[in-house]
Design a protein around this motif. Sequence first.
Motif, PDB file in Angstrom:
ATOM      1  N   VAL A 262       0.833  -1.208  -0.038  1.00 13.56           N
ATOM      2  CA  VAL A 262      -0.138   0.078  -0.056  1.00 13.56           C
ATOM      3  C   VAL A 262       0.772   1.383  -0.123  1.00 13.56           C
ATOM      4  O   VAL A 262       0.097   2.444   0.048  1.00 13.56           O
ATOM      5  CB  VAL A 262      -1.155   0.072   1.208  1.00 13.56           C
ATOM      6  CG1 VAL A 262      -2.006  -1.176   1.134  1.00 13.56           C
ATOM      7  CG2 VAL A 262      -0.344  -0.122   2.693  1.00 13.56           C
ATOM      8  N   GLY A 263       2.057   1.098  -0.058  1.00 17.51           N
ATOM      9  CA  GLY A 263       2.995   2.343  -0.124  1.00 17.51           C
ATOM     10  C   GLY A 263       4.173   2.016  -0.692  1.00 17.51           C
ATOM     11  O   GLY A 263       4.447   0.837  -1.367  1.00 17.51           O
ATOM     12  N   ARG A 264       5.215   2.896  -0.698  1.00 14.99           N
ATOM     13  CA  ARG A 264       6.669   2.746  -1.035  1.00 14.99           C
ATOM     14  C   ARG A 264       7.539   2.509  -0.161  1.00 14.99           C
ATOM     15  O   ARG A 264       7.960   3.396   0.704  1.00 14.99           O
ATOM     16  CB  ARG A 264       7.088   4.043  -1.941  1.00 14.99           C
ATOM     17  CG  ARG A 264       6.053   4.386  -3.242  1.00 14.99           C
ATOM     18  CD  ARG A 264       6.399   5.512  -4.139  1.00 14.99           C
ATOM     19  NE  ARG A 264       5.723   5.822  -5.192  1.00 14.99           N
ATOM     20  CZ  ARG A 264       4.696   6.574  -5.207  1.00 14.99           C
ATOM     21  NH1 ARG A 264       4.119   7.124  -4.266  1.00 14.99           N
ATOM     22  NH2 ARG A 264       3.936   6.585  -6.381  1.00 14.99           N
ATOM     23  N   LEU A 265       8.042   1.346  -0.163  1.00 24.23           N
ATOM     24  CA  LEU A 265       8.920   0.610   0.970  1.00 24.23           C
ATOM     25  C   LEU A 265      10.216   0.404   0.588  1.00 24.23           C
ATOM     26  O   LEU A 265      10.369   0.131  -0.388  1.00 24.23           O
ATOM     27  CB  LEU A 265       8.192  -0.566   1.660  1.00 24.23           C
ATOM     28  CG  LEU A 265       8.993  -1.089   2.961  1.00 24.23           C
ATOM     29  CD1 LEU A 265       8.534  -0.369   3.994  1.00 24.23           C
ATOM     30  CD2 LEU A 265       8.394  -2.522   3.032  1.00 24.23           C
ATOM     31  N   THR A 266      11.198   0.875   1.517  1.00 22.86           N
ATOM     32  CA  THR A 266      12.540   0.569   1.089  1.00 22.86           C
ATOM     33  C   THR A 266      13.118   0.286   2.264  1.00 22.86           C
ATOM     34  O   THR A 266      13.236   0.752   3.552  1.00 22.86           O
ATOM     35  CB  THR A 266      13.416   2.014   0.855  1.00 22.86           C
ATOM     36  OG1 THR A 266      12.896   2.625  -0.271  1.00 22.86           O
ATOM     37  CG2 THR A 266      14.809   1.826   0.432  1.00 22.86           C
ATOM     38  N   LEU A 267      13.923  -1.116   2.451  1.00 19.46           N
ATOM     39  CA  LEU A 267      14.514  -1.666   3.442  1.00 19.46           C
ATOM     40  C   LEU A 267      16.006  -1.558   3.154  1.00 19.46           C
ATOM     41  O   LEU A 267      16.436  -1.964   2.198  1.00 19.46           O
ATOM     42  CB  LEU A 267      14.380  -3.171   3.577  1.00 19.46           C
ATOM     43  CG  LEU A 267      12.880  -3.537   4.353  1.00 19.46           C
ATOM     44  CD1 LEU A 267      12.826  -5.296   4.034  1.00 19.46           C
ATOM     45  CD2 LEU A 267      13.056  -3.384   5.785  1.00 19.46           C
ATOM     46  N   THR A 268      16.772  -1.214   4.463  1.00 15.73           N
ATOM     47  CA  THR A 268      18.317  -0.850   4.339  1.00 15.73           C
ATOM     48  C   THR A 268      18.771  -1.500   5.434  1.00 15.73           C
ATOM     49  O   THR A 268      18.380  -1.147   6.608  1.00 15.73           O
ATOM     50  CB  THR A 268      18.665   0.543   3.899  1.00 15.73           C
ATOM     51  OG1 THR A 268      18.047   1.276   2.780  1.00 15.73           O
ATOM     52  CG2 THR A 268      20.064   0.586   3.986  1.00 15.73           C
TER      53      THR A 268
ATOM     54  N   PHE B 269      -0.623   4.202   1.527  1.00 16.53           N
ATOM     55  CA  PHE B 269      -1.961   4.222   0.993  1.00 16.53           C
ATOM     56  C   PHE B 269      -2.030   4.953  -0.551  1.00 16.53           C
ATOM     57  O   PHE B 269      -3.087   5.007  -1.085  1.00 16.53           O
ATOM     58  CB  PHE B 269      -3.091   4.530   1.863  1.00 16.53           C
ATOM     59  CG  PHE B 269      -3.224   4.082   3.130  1.00 16.53           C
ATOM     60  CD1 PHE B 269      -3.264   2.705   3.346  1.00 16.53           C
ATOM     61  CD2 PHE B 269      -3.214   4.892   4.274  1.00 16.53           C
ATOM     62  CE1 PHE B 269      -3.440   1.987   4.376  1.00 16.53           C
ATOM     63  CE2 PHE B 269      -3.454   4.152   5.438  1.00 16.53           C
ATOM     64  CZ  PHE B 269      -3.446   2.648   5.681  1.00 16.53           C
ATOM     65  N   HIS B 270      -0.936   5.054  -1.129  1.00 16.48           N
ATOM     66  CA  HIS B 270      -1.012   5.598  -2.429  1.00 16.48           C
ATOM     67  C   HIS B 270      -1.629   4.391  -3.513  1.00 16.48           C
ATOM     68  O   HIS B 270      -2.102   4.968  -4.341  1.00 16.48           O
ATOM     69  CB  HIS B 270       0.429   6.153  -2.823  1.00 16.48           C
ATOM     70  CG  HIS B 270       1.125   4.962  -3.570  1.00 16.48           C
ATOM     71  ND1 HIS B 270       1.400   5.130  -4.966  1.00 16.48           N
ATOM     72  CD2 HIS B 270       1.983   3.943  -2.897  1.00 16.48           C
ATOM     73  CE1 HIS B 270       2.335   3.937  -5.092  1.00 16.48           C
ATOM     74  NE2 HIS B 270       2.557   3.393  -4.019  1.00 16.48           N
ATOM     75  N   ALA B 271      -1.127   3.304  -3.251  1.00 19.13           N
ATOM     76  CA  ALA B 271      -1.873   2.259  -3.933  1.00 19.13           C
ATOM     77  C   ALA B 271      -3.242   2.039  -3.754  1.00 19.13           C
ATOM     78  O   ALA B 271      -3.954   1.229  -4.338  1.00 19.13           O
ATOM     79  CB  ALA B 271      -1.010   0.878  -3.782  1.00 19.13           C
TER      80      ALA B 271
END
Length: 609
Positions: free
Chosen positions: A113-119, A157-159
Amino acid sequence: MNAPDRNIRPEIRQLDEAAVNRIAAGEVVERPASAVKELVENALDAAATRVDIAYADGGKTLIRVRDDGHGMSAQDLPLALSRHATSKIDGTDLLNIRSFGFRGEALPSLGAVGRLTLTTRTTGEEGATLSVDGGRIGAVRPEAAQYGTTVTLRDLFHATPARLKFMRSDRAEAQAIADVVKRLAMAEPYVSFTLSDVSNNEARQIFRADAAQGALFDALEERMATILGREFTDNALRIDAEREGLHLTGLAALPTYSRGAAVAQYLFVNGRPVRDKMLLGALRAAYADVLSRDRHPVVALFLNCDPELVDVNVHPAKSEVRFRDPGLARGLVVSALRHALAGAGHRASSTVGGAMLGAMQPQGTPQRYQMDRPSGAAIRSAYQMQAPQGLAEAPALWSEPQGVSARHDAPVDGPQEAPLGAARAQVHENYIIAQTTRGMVIVDQHAAHERLVYERLKRQRAENGVASQALLIPEIVELSAHETAHLLELAPDLAALGLVIEAFGGASIIVRETPAILGQMNAAGLLRDILDELADLGQSQSLEARIDAVLSRMACHGSVRSGRVMRVEEMNALLREMEATPLSGQCNHGRPTYVELGLDDIEKLFGRR
């Protein structure tokens, strides 16, 4: 609503992975605060000692959680974004859960549901990063990173744009995030937390709690002072009780330190913040005797037990739990709190005296100076010099001024060294002024005596039981078969409170005796109230509460009335009984029975400090 066409058979189809993740996100991620909760819990499960949280626009455009936990390898990153992939359980025993998370749904749901980045970076390996946008997973790339994990979530929730319409204002969402972080910080006093608002490219720290030091209660009090304020810890009682594998610890505020709403009640089960109605009901029952219905206690309670004694897998957000023996858990909370409140004796909240000082406004703006403390001989000499004309030759009448007689060998009406001191006067035929070694006490004689009489009546009830009266015409109450069976199980307990019931064929119950103290009453209504409470809380206090209410009214009418002039001996006797009686610091309705002012505070009012 149109009726379905029965001539068209709907086809059963398998939903795609993206749709499944968005559905799961609807259960797990209700709002930005839910996302913060899941990510911070992951950090704590990773053995982090520091967690830094940042958000922008109430968490709608940015949420970033950085920790110094053990991190992940580059090979683990794609798996971490797969549903039901977790390192916390192996799936063989869902009743032995010792971590915050265990379902493996949070990261894939957020990525859907969002733009997720894992570092992330773990010991002995290089850092790596992976991004997912609306469920579409990218490639793992090398990244310069510190040990631990950083999760960045943008455009929540952009998606699912329809979900954005249900978001509240940025301020409301930010407040919800702060509440979540503070609850988790309470659960982990040995972990450092920071919370920052980075909206408009300006970092503003909202909350900070450094890792506490020392033993459990010392660390807990330090953390609670940071979150709830020093006033709470100064007016809280330490709770430490154990029963049959359940261990309850925490802090519970005095009744006179209460709130107008249930906004400061923090409950934890095995370190997990919960909002469990059974535990909240136990909290109300524990304070029912010392707080009126419109006041609510302030507590932070931690119930710990073997994971197999509690099921945490009953709610998608894991905010509710189910105990194997709910009666045992409820009984422990009620008895531990009541025991602690009774042990506090006559103690009342220190904020009562502070409120009184705030209400006192000295006239003018006096120049402050340090008051000297002369010796007794200097005082006698000074007062002899200041004697009115005609009394200078009679030093015996003047050399021992009333205000300082306690410093010498003059007799004192009552022990000043006692907690509530010695009675000195009665004003407005309702307030007792007592002098202590540290200052003065003002006692509301009616409120104090009301509590003393009430406790006396309750002791008599406990020793002799509740007298019952037989009904001339027994009352028959029609109930369902389930309700009848439930009430009959409680028949011995109800009989001890003066309510005698029996089965009367079918699903009926006959009421033969009622508590004499309640007089004429609606037995059917009482039984239905008991059933409603059983359905809601699993245990009923309705009958006992009604009896206590009557005893309270009797105590009110049988206590020293306002307007009665009391002798010094009576006033001192009242003070001594208050010191020996549990809960005497507040009346039956939760109001303070006395106010204490320190000598330093009094001197400040007059500019002497």
